[in-house]
Design a protein around this motif. Structure first.
Motif, PDB file in Angstrom:
ATOM      1  N   LYS A  79      30.123  24.666  38.525  1.00  0.00           N
ATOM      2  CA  LYS A  79      28.774  24.620  37.955  1.00  0.00           C
ATOM      3  C   LYS A  79      28.129  23.245  38.015  1.00  0.00           C
ATOM      4  CE  LYS A  79      29.420  28.601  35.006  1.00  0.00           C
ATOM      5  NZ  LYS A  79      29.599  29.123  33.670  1.00  0.00           N
ATOM      6  N   ARG A  80      28.850  22.209  37.691  1.00  0.00           N
ATOM      7  CA  ARG A  80      28.244  20.866  37.639  1.00  0.00           C
ATOM      8  C   ARG A  80      28.559  20.011  38.857  1.00  0.00           C
ATOM      9  NH1 ARG A  80      29.945  21.984  32.440  1.00  0.00           N
ATOM     10  NH2 ARG A  80      28.225  22.373  31.032  1.00  0.00           N
ATOM     11  N   GLU A  81      29.351  20.554  39.753  1.00  0.00           N
ATOM     12  CA  GLU A  81      29.724  19.830  40.977  1.00  0.00           C
ATOM     13  C   GLU A  81      29.572  20.788  42.161  1.00  0.00           C
ATOM     14  OE1 GLU A  81      33.399  17.350  40.604  1.00  0.00           O
ATOM     15  OE2 GLU A  81      33.468  18.370  38.657  1.00  0.00           O
ATOM     16  N   PRO A  82      28.379  20.920  42.700  1.00  0.00           N
ATOM     17  CA  PRO A  82      28.120  21.937  43.726  1.00  0.00           C
ATOM     18  C   PRO A  82      28.908  21.777  45.019  1.00  0.00           C
ATOM     19  CG  PRO A  82      26.209  20.513  43.418  1.00  0.00           C
ATOM     20  CD  PRO A  82      27.205  20.127  42.375  1.00  0.00           C
ATOM     21  N   THR A  83      29.520  20.616  45.240  1.00  0.00           N
ATOM     22  CA  THR A  83      30.303  20.458  46.469  1.00  0.00           C
ATOM     23  C   THR A  83      31.700  21.066  46.346  1.00  0.00           C
ATOM     24  OG1 THR A  83      31.100  18.276  45.794  1.00  0.00           O
ATOM     25  CG2 THR A  83      29.085  18.348  47.140  1.00  0.00           C
ATOM     26  N   VAL A  84      32.150  21.325  45.115  1.00  0.00           N
ATOM     27  CA  VAL A  84      33.471  21.917  44.898  1.00  0.00           C
ATOM     28  C   VAL A  84      33.368  23.427  45.107  1.00  0.00           C
ATOM     29  CG1 VAL A  84      35.284  22.360  43.196  1.00  0.00           C
ATOM     30  CG2 VAL A  84      34.164  20.123  43.276  1.00  0.00           C
ATOM     31  N   SER A  85      34.261  23.957  45.923  1.00  0.00           N
ATOM     32  CA  SER A  85      34.261  25.405  46.148  1.00  0.00           C
ATOM     33  C   SER A  85      35.683  25.950  46.065  1.00  0.00           C
ATOM     34  CB  SER A  85      33.634  25.746  47.497  1.00  0.00           C
ATOM     35  OG  SER A  85      34.439  25.254  48.541  1.00  0.00           O
ATOM     36  N   LEU A  86      35.769  27.221  45.760  1.00  0.00           N
ATOM     37  CA  LEU A  86      37.048  27.893  45.610  1.00  0.00           C
ATOM     38  C   LEU A  86      36.904  29.311  46.133  1.00  0.00           C
ATOM     39  CD1 LEU A  86      39.942  27.731  44.236  1.00  0.00           C
ATOM     40  CD2 LEU A  86      38.852  28.858  42.292  1.00  0.00           C
ATOM     41  N   ALA A  87      37.853  29.758  46.934  1.00  0.00           N
ATOM     42  CA  ALA A  87      37.899  31.138  47.414  1.00  0.00           C
ATOM     43  C   ALA A  87      39.197  31.757  46.923  1.00  0.00           C
ATOM     44  CB  ALA A  87      37.833  31.183  48.932  1.00  0.00           C
ATOM     45  N   VAL A  88      39.109  32.906  46.253  1.00  0.00           N
ATOM     46  CA  VAL A  88      40.279  33.589  45.708  1.00  0.00           C
ATOM     47  C   VAL A  88      40.380  34.955  46.373  1.00  0.00           C
ATOM     48  CG1 VAL A  88      41.396  34.466  43.627  1.00  0.00           C
ATOM     49  CG2 VAL A  88      39.989  32.399  43.503  1.00  0.00           C
ATOM     50  N   ARG A  89      41.548  35.260  46.903  1.00  0.00           N
ATOM     51  CA  ARG A  89      41.765  36.534  47.595  1.00  0.00           C
ATOM     52  C   ARG A  89      42.824  37.367  46.884  1.00  0.00           C
ATOM     53  NH1 ARG A  89      41.841  35.341  54.112  1.00  0.00           N
ATOM     54  NH2 ARG A  89      39.644  34.748  54.256  1.00  0.00           N
ATOM     55  N   THR A  90      42.622  38.683  46.904  1.00  0.00           N
ATOM     56  CA  THR A  90      43.551  39.643  46.322  1.00  0.00           C
ATOM     57  C   THR A  90      43.775  40.761  47.335  1.00  0.00           C
ATOM     58  OG1 THR A  90      42.620  39.214  44.122  1.00  0.00           O
ATOM     59  CG2 THR A  90      43.972  41.190  44.356  1.00  0.00           C
ATOM     60  N   TYR A  91      45.020  41.162  47.494  1.00  0.00           N
ATOM     61  CA  TYR A  91      45.359  42.246  48.421  1.00  0.00           C
ATOM     62  C   TYR A  91      46.428  43.116  47.779  1.00  0.00           C
ATOM     63  CZ  TYR A  91      47.335  44.616  52.493  1.00  0.00           C
ATOM     64  OH  TYR A  91      47.792  45.565  53.365  1.00  0.00           O
ATOM     65  N   LYS A  92      46.202  44.429  47.779  1.00  0.00           N
ATOM     66  CA  LYS A  92      47.199  45.366  47.260  1.00  0.00           C
ATOM     67  C   LYS A  92      48.042  45.871  48.425  1.00  0.00           C
ATOM     68  CE  LYS A  92      47.852  49.662  44.742  1.00  0.00           C
ATOM     69  NZ  LYS A  92      47.206  50.852  44.200  1.00  0.00           N
ATOM     70  N   ARG A  93      49.343  45.591  48.344  1.00  0.00           N
ATOM     71  CA  ARG A  93      50.271  46.035  49.387  1.00  0.00           C
ATOM     72  C   ARG A  93      50.700  47.467  49.137  1.00  0.00           C
ATOM     73  NH1 ARG A  93      52.558  41.638  47.360  1.00  0.00           N
ATOM     74  NH2 ARG A  93      54.473  42.725  46.810  1.00  0.00           N
ATOM     75  N   ALA A  94      50.943  48.196  50.207  1.00  0.00           N
ATOM     76  CA  ALA A  94      51.512  49.539  50.101  1.00  0.00           C
ATOM     77  C   ALA A  94      52.989  49.397  49.731  1.00  0.00           C
ATOM     78  CB  ALA A  94      51.363  50.273  51.426  1.00  0.00           C
ATOM     79  N   ASP A  95      53.550  50.440  49.142  1.00  0.00           N
ATOM     80  CA  ASP A  95      54.976  50.408  48.820  1.00  0.00           C
ATOM     81  C   ASP A  95      55.775  50.105  50.073  1.00  0.00           C
ATOM     82  OD1 ASP A  95      54.644  50.936  46.152  1.00  0.00           O
ATOM     83  OD2 ASP A  95      54.977  53.089  46.321  1.00  0.00           O
ATOM     84  N   GLY A  96      56.670  49.155  49.971  1.00  0.00           N
ATOM     85  CA  GLY A  96      57.517  48.790  51.094  1.00  0.00           C
ATOM     86  C   GLY A  96      56.875  47.841  52.096  1.00  0.00           C
ATOM     87  N   GLU A  97      55.580  47.562  51.924  1.00  0.00           N
ATOM     88  CA  GLU A  97      54.899  46.656  52.848  1.00  0.00           C
ATOM     89  C   GLU A  97      55.361  45.224  52.601  1.00  0.00           C
ATOM     90  OE1 GLU A  97      50.361  45.267  54.087  1.00  0.00           O
ATOM     91  OE2 GLU A  97      50.628  46.894  52.659  1.00  0.00           O
ATOM     92  N   GLU A  98      55.637  44.522  53.671  1.00  0.00           N
ATOM     93  CA  GLU A  98      56.068  43.132  53.592  1.00  0.00           C
ATOM     94  C   GLU A  98      54.952  42.256  53.022  1.00  0.00           C
ATOM     95  OE1 GLU A  98      59.031  41.558  54.854  1.00  0.00           O
ATOM     96  OE2 GLU A  98      59.855  43.580  54.990  1.00  0.00           O
TER      97      GLU A  98
END
Length: 172
Positions: A79-98
């Motif tokens: 919010k106060r430092e517009p040059t700072v960025s963050l990307a967060v990823r989420t992935y649901k694996r199938a059963d048995g998926e590596e």
């Protein structure tokens, strides 16, 4: 026995999906008209049947989100430092998926940090650019930051992202 294991696994997945739906519905019910964009944001993930890991009240604001190949990515700006960025990823694996690297970052030297009880794979991309990956339950996560010191990045991962992923995803 294999058929029973398969049925048990399917029931666990259904239960996990119901827990996520209930959690998402509770979040939606709390949303006021002033934060309609957040409700739209949560609705966008319904087809994936996952709730992405996101920051709540942590000095960051959502800038954009994407869903591609089953990976939910949310991009934030500070919010106060517009040059700072963050990307967060989420992935649901199938059963048995590596477990796989969903960060999109290659050609870096990963180090493993187990001090928080969950292995965190952390890499330095450049002087002020970091990436981390971890897994909880059937979910894989990654976060990538730009223009953030390592201390600030690690604190954000350990105190917010890892804790919330352990809380919400460990039994799914």
């Amino acid at each position: 026995i294999d058929e029973q294991d398969k049925q048990i696994s399917e029931l666990k997945n259904q239960l996990a999906g119901m827990k996520i739906q209930q959690s998402r519905q509770k979040d939606k019910e709390k949303i006021t008209d002033e934060d309609k964009d957040f409700k739209d944001f949560l609705n966008a993930f319904d087809p994936l049947e996952i709730s992405p890991t996101f920051l709540k009240k942590y000095n960051y604001e959502r800038k954009s989100f994407y869903i591609k190949q089953g990976i939910a990515e949310i991009r934030y700006g500070r919010k106060r430092e517009p040059t700072v960025s963050l990307a967060v990823r989420t992935y649901k694996r199938a059963d048995g998926e590596e477990i796989k690297n969903i960060s999109g970052v290659t050609d870096v030297k990963w180090r493993v940090d187990t001090s928080m009880g969950t292995p965190l794979y952390i890499a330095k991309i450049s002087e002020m650019q970091w990436v981390v990956a971890w897994a909880v339950g059937n979910y894989t996560f990654s976060a990538q930051a730009e223009k953030l010191s390592f201390a600030d990045f690690y604190s954000l991962v350990a105190n917010q992202l890892l804790k919330s992923s352990k809380h919400y995803y460990s039994n799914l």
